[in-house]
Design a protein around this motif. Structure first.
Motif, PDB file in Angstrom:
ATOM      1  N   ILE A 128       0.833  -1.201   0.000  1.00  0.00           N
ATOM      2  CA  ILE A 128       0.000   0.000   0.000  1.00  0.00           C
ATOM      3  C   ILE A 128       0.870   1.254   0.000  1.00  0.00           C
ATOM      4  O   ILE A 128       0.621   2.194  -0.764  1.00  0.00           O
ATOM      5  CB  ILE A 128      -0.962  -0.010   1.209  1.00  0.00           C
ATOM      6  CG1 ILE A 128      -2.011  -1.095   1.019  1.00  0.00           C
ATOM      7  CG2 ILE A 128      -1.624   1.346   1.401  1.00  0.00           C
ATOM      8  CD1 ILE A 128      -2.854  -1.361   2.240  1.00  0.00           C
ATOM      9  N   LEU A 129       1.897   1.280   0.849  1.00  0.00           N
ATOM     10  CA  LEU A 129       2.795   2.429   0.887  1.00  0.00           C
ATOM     11  C   LEU A 129       3.551   2.599  -0.425  1.00  0.00           C
ATOM     12  O   LEU A 129       3.790   3.723  -0.866  1.00  0.00           O
ATOM     13  CB  LEU A 129       3.772   2.297   2.050  1.00  0.00           C
ATOM     14  CG  LEU A 129       3.171   2.503   3.441  1.00  0.00           C
ATOM     15  CD1 LEU A 129       4.215   2.230   4.512  1.00  0.00           C
ATOM     16  CD2 LEU A 129       2.611   3.895   3.581  1.00  0.00           C
ATOM     17  N   ILE A 181       1.208   4.303  -2.854  1.00  0.00           N
ATOM     18  CA  ILE A 181       1.037   5.715  -2.522  1.00  0.00           C
ATOM     19  C   ILE A 181       2.258   6.531  -2.938  1.00  0.00           C
ATOM     20  O   ILE A 181       2.116   7.600  -3.546  1.00  0.00           O
ATOM     21  CB  ILE A 181       0.746   5.875  -1.014  1.00  0.00           C
ATOM     22  CG1 ILE A 181      -0.638   5.320  -0.697  1.00  0.00           C
ATOM     23  CG2 ILE A 181       0.847   7.336  -0.588  1.00  0.00           C
ATOM     24  CD1 ILE A 181      -0.951   5.240   0.771  1.00  0.00           C
ATOM     25  N   ALA A 214       2.326   6.819  -6.730  1.00  0.00           N
ATOM     26  CA  ALA A 214       1.314   7.766  -7.202  1.00  0.00           C
ATOM     27  C   ALA A 214       1.776   9.205  -6.989  1.00  0.00           C
ATOM     28  O   ALA A 214       1.601  10.058  -7.872  1.00  0.00           O
ATOM     29  CB  ALA A 214      -0.006   7.515  -6.491  1.00  0.00           C
ATOM     30  N   MET A 215       2.384   9.489  -5.844  1.00  0.00           N
ATOM     31  CA  MET A 215       2.889  10.841  -5.581  1.00  0.00           C
ATOM     32  C   MET A 215       4.024  11.200  -6.531  1.00  0.00           C
ATOM     33  O   MET A 215       4.093  12.334  -7.026  1.00  0.00           O
ATOM     34  CB  MET A 215       3.351  10.953  -4.126  1.00  0.00           C
ATOM     35  CG  MET A 215       2.221  10.936  -3.135  1.00  0.00           C
ATOM     36  SD  MET A 215       2.706  10.869  -1.405  1.00  0.00           S
ATOM     37  CE  MET A 215       3.958  12.087  -1.266  1.00  0.00           C
TER      38      MET A 215
END
Length: 59
Positions: A14-15, A18, A21-22
């Motif tokens: 999950i991290l 994220i 995506a950033m």
């Protein structure tokens, strides 16, 4: 022990998504502002630019 390892692996995935995506969002901002908008690609991260944008869209 097995359950905590699965939870840890899930959190890492999950991290990773994220962070990816950033990173892609930042690259997209740089391309959009620098290449398409004829500005400096690093200027997109300046505070003054974002203040101007938020002032422009406020009612």
């Amino acid at each position: 022990m097995y359950l905590s390892r699965d939870v840890l692996i899930s959190l890492i995935k999950i991290l990773s998504v994220i962070v990816l995506a950033m990173l892609l969002f930042s690259i997209g901002l740089m391309i959009g502002y620098g290449v398409i908008g004829d500005g400096s690609p690093m200027h997109v991260f300046s505070r003054a630019l974002w203040q101007h944008i938020f002032e422009f869209i406020q009612f």
